[in-house]
Enzyme design. Structure first.
Site, short mmCIF file in Angstrom:
data_model
loop_
_atom_site.label_atom_id
_atom_site.label_comp_id
_atom_site.label_asym_id
_atom_site.label_seq_id
_atom_site.Cartn_x
_atom_site.Cartn_y
_atom_site.Cartn_z
N GLY A 144 49.10 25.32 76.09
CA GLY A 144 48.26 24.44 75.29
C GLY A 144 47.39 25.23 74.33
N PRO A 145 46.70 24.54 73.45
CA PRO A 145 45.83 25.22 72.48
C PRO A 145 44.67 25.92 73.17
CG PRO A 145 46.25 22.93 71.87
CD PRO A 145 46.72 23.09 73.27
N GLY A 173 41.00 26.72 74.40
CA GLY A 173 39.83 25.91 74.67
C GLY A 173 40.10 24.56 75.28
N ASP A 181 40.69 22.52 47.61
CA ASP A 181 41.29 21.19 47.52
C ASP A 181 42.72 21.26 46.98
OD1 ASP A 181 38.86 20.16 48.38
OD2 ASP A 181 38.11 19.93 46.34
N GLU A 186 31.47 16.09 44.61
CA GLU A 186 31.46 15.44 45.93
C GLU A 186 31.49 13.92 45.80
OE1 GLU A 186 32.05 17.17 48.42
OE2 GLU A 186 31.69 19.14 47.52
#
Length: 615
Positions: free
Chosen positions: A205-206, A208, A507, A431
């Site tokens: 699993g990932p 953490g 972006d 923004e």
């Protein structure tokens, strides 16, 4: 769980002092008893030659490093004092001695007493033998041994025992491991029917998500000893050390069986030998360690007692096939990031450790934290508690959790980074452009906050969009909406300032990557059809996947590039049309943002409700 400590059996300072005192006494006695050389006056070689030529020398003893000679006395029957000189290279010395009728001879070899021989040739080897025996004894006790296992041994302790009740959000994994616990408690139920419990269980699993915590919970539920070690602790500079540590670990486990061995980060020694992970000559130590682990897992059953190996890794795709075959790590348990209900359950566990205010809504917090693992949620609760304490509050409020989410997602506020008026204005319009386009094209999320306060390493402002629900599937329209929102900031700069800045670089990167996945991986292209043009790599939980393409013809590669460009350009044009339609609203929200630096909540929603769709 508590760590079992072994009582030290090393010599204390008093014993070491006695040993040093005895050695000092032996050396002092040898100094007093051993014969010492007689001190003979030394004269220059030139004086010796002069005395020889004058007939004053009675006899000479020639050695390699010293010449001793006796002076004649005043009477013929008497001898004078004994003198010495340092020889130099003089090939005529023997001829001179003969010419002057001087008796001369070579120096006899030195005679050593029995005590001198004893101290010189017997005592030092005995001291070395004693030292090796002493170090060997300490080595067997594990103090200086590099071949001893470094595993920590945990035994059951009621005060700090971890059970499945301390873990939430991974119910499927808990169900899988409950079978292991039941076998450790009631092995006869399985052996009588002929069933064989898996020897090795691999937790994948990932990072953490609680793999190590899950292994400790299995040991806590079963009430058996728990050996914990990281795979990197097996590997040392010397070839064979890791294999010896593996053998020692399993020997210890057999003595305490039934028990559990937990090996964290298994890929440190278990990388595939066929994928270039181990190169001949450079990784002999790691390969021998892996071979020894494979051998031990094939035969560590001790009668009815059982040793079960749990291992954890973030990279199951990199493991050697021999580790994953039946009979070894033949069962893989996925410990994935929790869903909405799981996140709420995890928050409830960690929230018990802090004082919560009356306004705290854990369900809302869980909704706003998609993709968070157990460690992320524990850190979120701790960050909220730190913020409450910093603000002199006695309980953690909802706004503390809200600020903690922003800190984890976007980074720490940097109010010390001062922007000039032009930059602040560009960031504000950028923004707001994201927010207005996102209001019409949510793509599974909702704009919750706009800020021009710098955060993190490079963000001069940010638009926070929070999901309204967990999403696992997205269609082509939603992907195009996401790309349009990503390009909303650049489009706003073009409309207002008739130029663009480097603020949209991230972006553009994200929009291009998303469009390329649509074409090469998801088959969302009418021109290229439902084909996968990207290489389908194995699943990785570390998030470092590379979007590499297959070997394509120039015509196909050109078609892919053109499709990606068309998707991005259409989304860009859509963002331009939306912002042109809402130019007046864009100016109003941007002016408000310049005045307050932050717009959020009901105020922001009231602005965004006025966004008009394109005609």
């Amino acid at each position: 769980m508590s760590i079992k400590k072994k009582k030290s059996r090393f010599p204390d300072s008093q014993q070491i002092g006695k040993i040093l005192l005895i050695i000092s006494g032996i050396l002092f006695a040898a100094y007093l008893v051993l014969p010492r050389q007689q001190r003979v006056p030394r004269v220059p070689y030139s004086i010796f030659i002069q005395q020889l030529e004058n007939g004053q020398v009675a006899g000479v003893q020639v050695g390699d490093n010293e010449i001793r000679y006796r002076i004649k006395g005043e009477n013929k029957d008497e001898l004078g004092p004994l003198l010495s000189t340092t020889p130099i290279f003089d090939p005529d010395l023997a001829k001179r001695l003969e010419q002057n009728q001087v008796v001369f001879q070579a120096a006899p070899p030195p005679k050593n007493s029995g005590l001198y021989v004893l101290l010189s040739w017997v005592i030092p080897p005995l001291i070395l033998v004693a030292a090796f025996q002493f170090l060997g004894k300490r080595d067997s006790e594990g103090s200086l041994s590099i071949r001893k296992s470094k595993a920590k041994v945990y035994v059951e302790g009621e005060s700090d025992k971890i059970t499945f009740a301390d873990i939430a959000g991974v119910e499927e994994a808990k169900t899988e491991l409950a079978e292991i616990v039941d076998f450790l408690k009631n092995p006869q139920r399985y052996t009588e029917i002929g069933a064989r419990i898996p020897k090795g269980v691999l937790l994948v699993g990932p990072p953490g998500t609680g793999k190590t915590l899950m292994a400790k919970a299995v040991a806590g539920e079963a009430g058996v000893p728990f050996f914990s070690i990281s795979a990197s602790e097996f590997v040392e500079l010397f070839v064979g050390t890791g294999a010896a540590r593996v053998r020692d670990l399993f020997e210890q486990a057999k003595k305490k069986a039934p028990c559990i061995i937990f090996i964290d980060e298994l890929d440190a020694i278990g990388k595939s030998r066929s994928s270039g992970g181990m190169q001949s000559g450079s990784s002999d130590e790691r390969e021998q360690t892996l071979n020894q682990l494979l051998t031990e897992m094939d035969g560590f059953s001790v009668g009815e007692a059982t040793v079960i190996v749990l291992a954890a890794t973030n990279r199951p795709e990199a493991l050697d096939a021999a580790l994953l075959r039946p009979g070894r790590f033949d069962r893989q348990v996925l410990v994935d990031r929790p869903d909405l209900a799981g996140r709420k359950a995890v928050l409830e566990i960690y929230a018990k450790k802090v004082k919560l205010g009356e306004d705290v809504d854990l369900h809302q917090i869980a909704t706003q934290t998609p993709g968070f693992g157990g460690a992320d949620l524990a850190n979120l609760v701790n960050e909220a508690a730190l913020l409450a304490a910093r603000n002199q509050r006695l309980k953690v409020a909802q706004k503390d959790f809200k600020e903690a989410i922003e800190r984890v997602v976007a980074g720490l506020e940097k109010r010390s980074r001062v922007l000039n008026e032009k930059e602040k204005k560009i960031v504000a319009y950028h923004e707001v452009g994201h927010a207005i386009v996102g209001a019409l094209m949510p793509g599974g999320g909702k704009v919750a906050k706009i800020s021009i306060v710098p955060r993190g390493m490079g963000a001069l402002g940010y638009t926070l969009r929070l999901p309204t629900e967990d999403r696992f599937l997205m269609d082509e329209t939603e992907f195009r909406e996401q790309i349009a929102m990503l390009l909303g900031g650049r489009a706003a700069e073009e409309i207002v300032f008739q130029c663009v800045t480097n603020g949209a670089s991230d972006d553009l990167q994200r929009a291009t990557d998303l469009a390329e996945k649509m074409v090469t991986t998801y088959g969302m292209s009418q021109v290229l059809g439902p084909l996968a043009y990207g290489k389908g790599g194995k699943a990785s939980f570390l998030g470092n996947e590379f979007n590499s393409r297959r070997n394509l013809s120039e015509k196909t590669a050109e078609a892919i590039d053109q499709e990606v460009k068309d998707i991005v350009e259409k989304a860009h044009q859509l963002a331009l049309d939306i912002l042109t339609q809402n130019r007046a609203l864009l100016n109003e929200i941007a002016n408000q943002l310049l005045a307050t630096e932050v717009v959020e909540g009901e105020e922001l929603q009231a602005w965004l409700d006025r966004v008009q769709p394109i005609d």
